[in-house]
Design a protein around this motif. Structure first.
Motif, PDB file in Angstrom:
ATOM      1  N   ASP A  99      16.006  -4.002  47.741  1.00  0.00           N
ATOM      2  CA  ASP A  99      16.951  -3.883  46.699  1.00  0.00           C
ATOM      3  C   ASP A  99      18.366  -4.237  47.106  1.00  0.00           C
ATOM      4  O   ASP A  99      19.097  -4.328  46.269  1.00  0.00           O
ATOM      5  CB  ASP A  99      17.101  -2.704  45.780  1.00  0.00           C
ATOM      6  N   VAL A 100      18.250  -4.738  48.404  1.00  0.00           N
ATOM      7  CA  VAL A 100      19.573  -4.843  49.131  1.00  0.00           C
ATOM      8  C   VAL A 100      19.901  -6.409  49.170  1.00  0.00           C
ATOM      9  O   VAL A 100      18.950  -7.029  49.425  1.00  0.00           O
ATOM     10  CB  VAL A 100      19.679  -4.079  50.564  1.00  0.00           C
ATOM     11  N   VAL A 101      21.211  -6.744  48.888  1.00  0.00           N
ATOM     12  CA  VAL A 101      21.648  -7.736  49.435  1.00  0.00           C
ATOM     13  C   VAL A 101      23.011  -7.884  50.178  1.00  0.00           C
ATOM     14  O   VAL A 101      23.729  -7.200  49.947  1.00  0.00           O
ATOM     15  CB  VAL A 101      22.367  -8.797  48.142  1.00  0.00           C
ATOM     16  N   VAL A 102      22.987  -8.238  51.429  1.00  0.00           N
ATOM     17  CA  VAL A 102      23.890  -8.071  52.423  1.00  0.00           C
ATOM     18  C   VAL A 102      24.834  -9.155  52.048  1.00  0.00           C
ATOM     19  O   VAL A 102      24.665 -10.374  51.795  1.00  0.00           O
ATOM     20  CB  VAL A 102      23.260  -8.267  53.775  1.00  0.00           C
TER      21      VAL A 102
ATOM     22  N   VAL B 298      21.760  -3.861  44.914  1.00  0.00           N
ATOM     23  CA  VAL B 298      22.537  -3.084  45.783  1.00  0.00           C
ATOM     24  C   VAL B 298      23.337  -3.880  46.678  1.00  0.00           C
ATOM     25  O   VAL B 298      22.837  -4.404  47.580  1.00  0.00           O
ATOM     26  CB  VAL B 298      22.031  -1.867  46.537  1.00  0.00           C
ATOM     27  N   ALA B 299      24.724  -4.252  46.340  1.00  0.00           N
ATOM     28  CA  ALA B 299      25.507  -4.962  47.421  1.00  0.00           C
ATOM     29  C   ALA B 299      25.980  -4.217  48.706  1.00  0.00           C
ATOM     30  O   ALA B 299      26.630  -3.454  48.315  1.00  0.00           O
ATOM     31  CB  ALA B 299      26.385  -6.065  46.497  1.00  0.00           C
ATOM     32  N   ILE B 300      25.778  -4.847  49.836  1.00  0.00           N
ATOM     33  CA  ILE B 300      26.411  -4.199  51.027  1.00  0.00           C
ATOM     34  C   ILE B 300      27.405  -5.095  51.839  1.00  0.00           C
ATOM     35  O   ILE B 300      26.868  -5.930  52.344  1.00  0.00           O
ATOM     36  CB  ILE B 300      25.240  -3.486  52.075  1.00  0.00           C
TER      37      ILE B 300
ATOM     38  N   GLY C  18      27.714  -8.634  38.628  1.00  0.00           N
ATOM     39  CA  GLY C  18      26.578  -7.870  38.213  1.00  0.00           C
ATOM     40  C   GLY C  18      25.813  -7.154  39.041  1.00  0.00           C
ATOM     41  O   GLY C  18      24.683  -6.537  38.997  1.00  0.00           O
ATOM     42  N   ALA C  19      26.447  -6.869  40.308  1.00  0.00           N
ATOM     43  CA  ALA C  19      25.890  -5.709  41.496  1.00  0.00           C
ATOM     44  C   ALA C  19      25.619  -4.423  40.765  1.00  0.00           C
ATOM     45  O   ALA C  19      26.790  -3.904  40.049  1.00  0.00           O
ATOM     46  CB  ALA C  19      26.710  -5.811  42.598  1.00  0.00           C
ATOM     47  N   SER C  20      24.516  -3.728  40.968  1.00  0.00           N
ATOM     48  CA  SER C  20      24.256  -2.478  40.653  1.00  0.00           C
ATOM     49  C   SER C  20      25.130  -1.448  41.328  1.00  0.00           C
ATOM     50  O   SER C  20      25.816  -0.570  40.533  1.00  0.00           O
ATOM     51  CB  SER C  20      22.871  -2.268  40.523  1.00  0.00           C
TER      52      SER C  20
END
Length: 228
Positions: A77-80, A125-127, A150-152
């Motif tokens: 669910d992650v986008v770096v 989920v943006a990191i 739109g990042a959760s």
């Protein structure tokens, strides 16, 4: 200067090899010229360490950040997200994580005039991953753009938390859920003032690097795996 003095003291005491463990490299930001006749101070510091008698310099914290992401998030669910074109690309290639980046333009140091998001973050989920956070203006502006895209949830992982000026106020008022920093700089006072700050201990990573260096094992292998 104190480090150079200690290195020199070891050198004249006939030390076979001298390795400096430097969690935060002085003047790391001044590693290139931004205008004519500007000093490259990072090169000067490196030359000072070498002339003092240092054989190796260890400054490395990436496995701590990787371990945090693996143990605290579902990587599916992650986008770096990198605040600039260079930042976190190596992490993404290495671990096959989703990736986005910001193209930014600066009018002056610590002041970003424009940011453009490249990549998809909707319902992810943006990191944000960066090497250094000073006033946190860039991180907070990036978090705002990610929320609009739109990042959760939005987190930031930073190696060196300088956190000067209005940084703590900016973090509290931002769209960030947390700012995760390593303890290359003391963070106890900042944690007491800002509830969003979380600290990662890089001690185990530096200990493993020192052990490998002492026994002649591969240190570069740490770039490709988390050994603990």
């Amino acid at each position: 200067m104190e480090l150079c003095i200690m290195i020199h003291a070891c050198k004249i005491a006939s030390a076979k090899r001298i390795t400096a463990v430097v969690p935060l490299f002085p003047y790391a930001r001044q590693d290139k010229k931004d205008k004519s006749r500007a000093p490259i101070t990072a090169k000067l510091v490196a030359n000072m360490l070498q002339r003092s008698g240092c054989d190796h310099v260890i400054l490395y914290a990436e496995p701590s950040s990787i371990l945090y992401i693996r143990t605290h998030f579902d990587v599916r669910d992650v986008v770096v997200v990198s605040p600039d074109a260079g930042g976190a690309k190596r992490l993404v290639i290495q671990f096959d994580w989703d990736f986005a980046l910001f193209h930014k333009e600066r009018k002056k140091a610590n002041a970003v005039s424009r940011m453009v998001l490249v990549g998809h973050v909707k319902d992810k989920v943006a990191i944000l991953v960066d090497d250094m956070a000073d006033t946190c203006g860039t991180l907070c502006l990036a978090a705002h753009h990610l929320a609009e895209a739109g990042a959760s949830k939005i987190y930031a992982i930073v190696t060196h938390g300088i956190l000067s000026g209005n940084a703590l106020k900016n973090i509290e008022e931002s769209a960030l859920e947390k700012l995760i920093v390593t303890n290359t700089l003391p963070q106890r006072e900042n944690q007491a003032k800002c509830s969003k700050i979380e600290v990662i201990d890089i001690g185990p990573v530096l200990g493993e690097v020192i052990r490998r260096s002492h026994y002649g094992e591969s240190v570069s292998k740490l770039f490709h795996e988390v050994p603990y």
